[in-house]
Scaffold this motif. Structure first.
Motif, PDB file in Angstrom:
ATOM      1  N   ALA A   1       0.843  -1.186   0.000  1.00 31.91           N
ATOM      2  CA  ALA A   1       0.000   0.000   0.000  1.00 31.91           C
ATOM      3  C   ALA A   1       0.882   1.240   0.000  1.00 31.91           C
ATOM      4  N   ARG A   2       0.417   2.248  -0.662  1.00 31.23           N
ATOM      5  CA  ARG A   2       1.107   3.538  -0.699  1.00 31.23           C
ATOM      6  C   ARG A   2       0.477   4.409   0.386  1.00 31.23           C
ATOM      7  N   LEU A   3       1.282   4.825   1.347  1.00 27.26           N
ATOM      8  CA  LEU A   3       0.786   5.593   2.483  1.00 27.26           C
ATOM      9  C   LEU A   3       1.334   7.003   2.462  1.00 27.26           C
ATOM     10  N   GLN A   4       0.493   7.966   2.796  1.00 26.03           N
ATOM     11  CA  GLN A   4       0.962   9.324   3.031  1.00 26.03           C
ATOM     12  C   GLN A   4       0.992   9.533   4.538  1.00 26.03           C
ATOM     13  N   ILE A   5       2.182   9.691   5.079  1.00 24.69           N
ATOM     14  CA  ILE A   5       2.365   9.900   6.513  1.00 24.69           C
ATOM     15  C   ILE A   5       2.238  11.396   6.772  1.00 24.69           C
ATOM     16  N   ASP A   6       1.230  11.766   7.555  1.00 29.61           N
ATOM     17  CA  ASP A   6       0.970  13.178   7.828  1.00 29.61           C
ATOM     18  C   ASP A   6       1.642  13.659   9.103  1.00 29.61           C
ATOM     19  N   ALA A   7       1.856  12.765  10.066  1.00 26.60           N
ATOM     20  CA  ALA A   7       2.496  13.178  11.315  1.00 26.60           C
ATOM     21  C   ALA A   7       2.991  11.956  12.081  1.00 26.60           C
ATOM     22  N   ILE A   8       4.112  12.144  12.767  1.00 26.56           N
ATOM     23  CA  ILE A   8       4.613  11.194  13.752  1.00 26.56           C
ATOM     24  C   ILE A   8       4.864  12.027  14.999  1.00 26.56           C
ATOM     25  N   GLN A   9       4.211  11.649  16.090  1.00 24.17           N
ATOM     26  CA  GLN A   9       4.339  12.426  17.323  1.00 24.17           C
ATOM     27  C   GLN A   9       4.527  11.488  18.505  1.00 24.17           C
ATOM     28  N   LEU A  10       5.233  11.971  19.495  1.00 23.63           N
ATOM     29  CA  LEU A  10       5.332  11.295  20.777  1.00 23.63           C
ATOM     30  C   LEU A  10       4.559  12.175  21.756  1.00 23.63           C
ATOM     31  N   ILE A  11       3.485  11.629  22.320  1.00 19.93           N
ATOM     32  CA  ILE A  11       2.614  12.405  23.198  1.00 19.93           C
ATOM     33  C   ILE A  11       2.749  11.863  24.614  1.00 19.93           C
ATOM     34  N   GLU A  12       3.173  12.728  25.506  1.00 24.06           N
ATOM     35  CA  GLU A  12       3.348  12.358  26.917  1.00 24.06           C
ATOM     36  C   GLU A  12       2.016  11.892  27.500  1.00 24.06           C
TER      37      GLU A  12
ATOM     38  N   ASP B   1      -3.387  13.146  27.778  1.00 25.90           N
ATOM     39  CA  ASP B   1      -2.305  13.581  26.901  1.00 25.90           C
ATOM     40  C   ASP B   1      -1.620  14.799  27.500  1.00 25.90           C
ATOM     41  N   GLY B   2      -0.292  14.821  27.400  1.00 27.40           N
ATOM     42  CA  GLY B   2       0.499  15.939  27.892  1.00 27.40           C
ATOM     43  C   GLY B   2       1.237  16.614  26.756  1.00 27.40           C
ATOM     44  N   ARG B   3       2.530  16.836  26.961  1.00 28.47           N
ATOM     45  CA  ARG B   3       3.356  17.506  25.955  1.00 28.47           C
ATOM     46  C   ARG B   3       3.471  16.661  24.694  1.00 28.47           C
ATOM     47  N   VAL B   4       3.629  17.353  23.563  1.00 29.82           N
ATOM     48  CA  VAL B   4       3.720  16.699  22.256  1.00 29.82           C
ATOM     49  C   VAL B   4       5.091  16.992  21.657  1.00 29.82           C
ATOM     50  N   PHE B   5       5.741  15.940  21.139  1.00 31.90           N
ATOM     51  CA  PHE B   5       7.065  16.064  20.532  1.00 31.90           C
ATOM     52  C   PHE B   5       7.024  15.491  19.119  1.00 31.90           C
TER      53      PHE B   5
END
Length: 112
Positions: A1-12, A19-23
């Motif tokens: 499958a062809r994927l469009q990755i819109d975001a990768i985040q680490l959420i505390e 949910d806390g801080r977002v990195f």
């Protein structure tokens, strides 16, 4: 499958389970880029890391690095948002996957 990755985040994840801080990752690359070759992932904008397109059937990996991550975070969720059309599905769809992660610290050969 062809994927469009819109975001990768680490959420505390706070002790209350919220949910806390977002990195966001400061570095993003694939297996070929790590070897100095042209990447398989396709960045769609001239500047920035997102969005990018990845053919997930390829035998390569996408690496992402979070730098200057605070030491006081013990638990977080790795959140990946993407869209794509999978075999057997009529239309492309938007997805958000959350993967729980915990920090491990090793002191002189002992895990804490």
């Amino acid at each position: 499958a062809r994927l469009q990755i819109d975001a990768i985040q680490l959420i505390e994840r706070t002790p209350e389970g919220k949910d806390g801080r977002v990195f966001e990752p400061l570095k993003l690359y694939d297996s070929k880029m790590a070897k100095g070759d042209e990447p398989d992932i396709q960045f769609l904008k001239d500047q920035g890391r997102f969005p990018f397109v990845w053919e997930n059937g390829a035998k390569n990996c996408v690496y992402f690095v979070f730098e200057d991550f605070p030491l006081d975070i013990a638990e977080a969720d790795l959140v990946i948002t993407y869209n794509g059309q999978f075999p057997g599905k009529k239309h492309a769809a938007y997805y958000e996957d959350r993967f729980p992660v915990r920090r491990k610290t090793y002191l002189r050969g002992q895990e804490s």
